[in-house]
Design a protein around this motif. Structure first.
Motif, short mmCIF file in Angstrom:
data_model
loop_
_atom_site.label_atom_id
_atom_site.label_comp_id
_atom_site.label_asym_id
_atom_site.label_seq_id
_atom_site.Cartn_x
_atom_site.Cartn_y
_atom_site.Cartn_z
N ASP A 73 -26.10 -47.52 -56.11
CA ASP A 73 -24.92 -47.62 -54.97
C ASP A 73 -25.39 -48.26 -53.88
OD1 ASP A 73 -22.93 -46.41 -56.99
OD2 ASP A 73 -23.21 -44.39 -56.03
N VAL A 74 -24.55 -48.96 -52.96
CA VAL A 74 -25.06 -49.62 -51.87
C VAL A 74 -24.61 -48.79 -50.65
CG1 VAL A 74 -24.92 -51.70 -50.36
CG2 VAL A 74 -25.15 -51.96 -53.00
N ASP A 75 -25.41 -48.49 -49.90
CA ASP A 75 -24.92 -47.62 -48.83
C ASP A 75 -24.88 -48.35 -47.57
OD1 ASP A 75 -24.31 -45.58 -47.32
OD2 ASP A 75 -25.68 -44.10 -47.61
N VAL A 76 -24.51 -48.15 -46.60
CA VAL A 76 -24.56 -48.42 -45.13
C VAL A 76 -25.97 -48.62 -44.53
CG1 VAL A 76 -23.77 -48.55 -42.74
CG2 VAL A 76 -22.27 -48.18 -44.83
N ASP A 77 -26.62 -49.73 -44.16
CA ASP A 77 -27.66 -49.56 -43.36
C ASP A 77 -27.64 -49.29 -41.87
OD1 ASP A 77 -30.09 -49.95 -42.00
OD2 ASP A 77 -30.61 -51.92 -43.08
N LEU A 78 -27.74 -48.02 -41.70
CA LEU A 78 -27.32 -47.42 -40.40
C LEU A 78 -28.03 -48.20 -39.02
CD1 LEU A 78 -27.23 -43.67 -40.85
CD2 LEU A 78 -25.32 -45.39 -40.83
N THR A 79 -29.12 -48.89 -39.38
CA THR A 79 -30.02 -49.50 -38.27
C THR A 79 -29.20 -51.19 -37.81
OG1 THR A 79 -31.13 -50.83 -39.98
CG2 THR A 79 -32.18 -48.61 -39.04
N LEU A 80 -28.24 -51.22 -38.85
CA LEU A 80 -27.57 -52.60 -38.61
C LEU A 80 -25.92 -52.41 -38.11
CD1 LEU A 80 -28.53 -54.67 -41.76
CD2 LEU A 80 -29.50 -54.90 -39.33
N GLN A 83 -22.93 -51.83 -35.77
CA GLN A 83 -22.67 -52.36 -34.27
C GLN A 83 -21.34 -51.77 -33.90
OE1 GLN A 83 -22.79 -56.59 -33.59
NE2 GLN A 83 -24.23 -56.96 -35.58
N TYR A 84 -21.00 -51.81 -32.54
CA TYR A 84 -20.10 -51.27 -32.09
C TYR A 84 -19.21 -52.38 -31.25
CZ TYR A 84 -21.73 -46.55 -33.38
OH TYR A 84 -22.32 -45.66 -33.97
N VAL A 85 -18.08 -52.32 -31.52
CA VAL A 85 -17.24 -53.08 -30.49
C VAL A 85 -16.00 -52.66 -30.12
CG1 VAL A 85 -15.68 -55.31 -30.53
CG2 VAL A 85 -18.07 -55.45 -31.90
N GLU A 86 -15.80 -52.50 -28.79
CA GLU A 86 -14.82 -51.80 -28.15
C GLU A 86 -14.74 -50.47 -28.58
OE1 GLU A 86 -10.82 -53.82 -29.51
OE2 GLU A 86 -11.90 -55.74 -29.02
N ASP A 87 -15.92 -49.83 -28.63
CA ASP A 87 -16.25 -48.31 -29.06
C ASP A 87 -15.75 -48.00 -30.49
OD1 ASP A 87 -17.48 -47.97 -26.49
OD2 ASP A 87 -15.60 -47.38 -25.62
N CYS A 88 -15.90 -49.07 -31.21
CA CYS A 88 -15.30 -48.73 -32.52
C CYS A 88 -16.42 -49.28 -33.55
CB CYS A 88 -14.20 -49.79 -33.00
SG CYS A 88 -12.71 -49.47 -32.09
N VAL A 89 -16.63 -48.68 -34.78
CA VAL A 89 -17.78 -48.92 -35.54
C VAL A 89 -17.55 -50.19 -36.28
CG1 VAL A 89 -19.04 -48.12 -37.74
CG2 VAL A 89 -18.36 -46.49 -35.99
N VAL A 90 -18.38 -51.19 -36.48
CA VAL A 90 -18.41 -52.18 -36.96
C VAL A 90 -19.41 -52.36 -38.28
CG1 VAL A 90 -18.65 -54.98 -37.14
CG2 VAL A 90 -17.70 -53.74 -34.95
N LEU A 91 -18.90 -52.36 -39.41
CA LEU A 91 -19.80 -52.22 -40.86
C LEU A 91 -20.23 -53.81 -41.15
CD1 LEU A 91 -18.15 -49.32 -42.75
CD2 LEU A 91 -20.22 -49.26 -41.14
N ARG A 92 -19.35 -54.80 -40.69
CA ARG A 92 -19.81 -55.97 -41.38
C ARG A 92 -21.32 -56.29 -40.83
NH1 ARG A 92 -16.08 -61.49 -40.45
NH2 ARG A 92 -17.53 -62.80 -41.38
N GLY A 93 -22.08 -56.60 -41.64
CA GLY A 93 -23.26 -57.02 -41.78
C GLY A 93 -24.32 -55.84 -42.08
#
Length: 439
Positions: free
Chosen positions: A293-300, A302-312
């Motif tokens: 399973d592919v998991d989120v790479d937490l080192t990548l 980002q935060y925009v407007e204090d929101c979690v951005v998972l793209r990338g």
């Protein structure tokens, strides 16, 4: 036709009419204001309260020579939208002041309509000003009702074997295309899109797969649950023979692609911004255990407007050892609906899937990419949800999207989705059934 009347500052009668004043959420309405002064400046204001959440929009107009404003004809010069946008007051709604960050308009009880109040004020005002001036006198106001379910559509709770959901049946006795409706990792039973599809002539099963009734809080680890649902829906007397369709958003889209690969009775899948690979935790076929399973790479992250951005966050995986769900194992047709501004997933994954398909199967997949649209592409005229609180992750996620572009995507894709299902699920001499709009 609903009409409310009021008096302007010049004591001249103003009237708002909405045609029709009661309709399905995917139907256009026309808003007219009459009885104004020639070239009078006015602001239209829309608001609704649902599930203790309040949303609003506004638009400023200049009346014509006859003292009339028409949403279908006239240009909004300022507000939550500008230009000629007949449904702008609906799709440009935003949460009002004081709402919790990440508030999303989502209809939980489809047996009641969304009630939208439309008011008109003299002068040109911003939404902030209208919010601050709670006691401003309206020149006129009225209300309209927006339904997800035609009153002739019946809803039937489903608790058969492991299956949990709601079956929506259009009126009449004719056999119709059958569709399974899946949402994402929010869990629970989400019915509004299934009810609307049934209102457009599909036998639709809103299928829960986690966090509902006696279902666990995580997706099932294999396709057995979904195979059971497909088999059950296929046997319903109102469902046409020859296979069923699946529509899914986000995690539901990923599951839909997996069903396309391994469940032969699935003939058409609409994937709305869903992964094209196994996301943690995945729903797999018993014969496909080779990939992790592919998991989120937490080192990548980002935060925009204090929101979690998972793209990338899947970039390393995509660029190094990218594999895809082998939808070509089956013969299902796939329609990928993609938001170009999706801030949850990299949009390139859909093209990568198409690139990896065998040449003789590439025609089974069609990609619809909408620049400026976000992750949560809904039925038409619903407000953009740019960010919302995710109960599973306990964070506010950025989904992306620009209001007008997102609205265009929702209107166009909804039409394309229905055409896609009719084309690939219609059998024999059956004719496409369209329920009369009148509620």
């Amino acid at each position: 036709m609903a009409t409310r009347q009021g008096f302007s500052e010049k004591s001249k009668m103003a009237t708002i009419t909405i045609t029709p004043d009661e309709a399905l959420v995917d139907e256009k309405v026309v808003i007219n204001v009459t009885g104004l002064e020639k070239h009078q400046l006015v602001t239209l204001h829309a608001s609704l309260t649902h599930d203790k959440k309040t949303f609003a929009s506004c638009a400023s107009y200049v009346a014509d020579d006859t003292g009339t404003v028409s949403s279908e004809r006239d240009t909004s010069v300022q507000g939550t939208y500008t230009g000629v946008e007949p449904m702008g007051l609906f799709w440009s709604m935003v949460p009002t002041r004081g709402q919790r960050r990440g508030t999303r308009l989502s209809q939980k009880n489809i047996s009641v309509p969304l009630e939208v109040k439309i008011s008109v004020y003299g002068g040109h005002w911003t939404l902030d000003h209208l919010s601050e001036q709670q006691n401003m006198a309206t020149m006129a106001e009225t209300r309209c009702l927006r339904w997800y379910k035609n009153k002739s559509v019946t809803a039937h709770p489903v608790k058969v074997g492991r299956i949990r959901g709601t079956l929506f049946l259009p009126p009449g006795g004719r056999s119709l295309p059958g569709v399974i409706d899946l949402f994402g990792a929010i869990g629970g039973l989400v019915e509004y899109r299934a009810a609307l599809l049934a209102s457009r002539g599909f036998v639709t099963l809103a299928l829960a797969f986690m966090g509902y009734d006696d279902l666990p809080d995580v997706p099932p680890s294999d396709l057995g649950y979904f195979q059971e649902a497909v088999d059950w829906l296929s046997c319903q007397p109102r469902v046409q023979s020859g296979g069923v369709g699946v529509i899914g958003v986000s995690k539901g889209g990923e599951i839909g692609l997996t069903m396309a690969a391994y469940i032969p009775k699935v003939k058409a899948v609409v994937n709305i911004n869903g992964p094209t690979f196994y996301m943690l935790p995945s729903v797999r076929h018993a014969d496909d255990k080779r990939y992790e399973d592919v998991d989120v790479d937490l080192t990548l992250v980002q935060y925009v407007e204090d929101c979690v951005v998972l793209r990338g966050t899947h970039y390393t995986f995509i660029e190094t050892h990218f594999f895809v769900l082998k939808i070509w194992n089956g013969d299902a047709k796939v329609l990928s609906v993609i938001g170009g501004d999706d801030q949850c997933l990299d949009t390139v994954i859909h093209q990568r899937l198409l690139d990896k398909m065998p040449s003789n199967k590439k025609s089974n997949m069609e990609i619809l990419k909408y620049p400026g649209a976000g992750h949560l592409i809904e039925p038409p005229y619903m407000p953009l949800c740019r960010s919302s609180y995710n109960n599973t992750m306990m964070s506010i996620f950025m989904w992306g999207g620009e209001p007008k572009s997102h609205a265009i995507a929702q209107e166009d894709s909804w039409k394309r989705i229905q055409e896609f299902f009719h084309k690939h699920l219609q059998t024999g001499n059956e004719q496409t059934v369209v329920i009369q709009s009148k509620l």
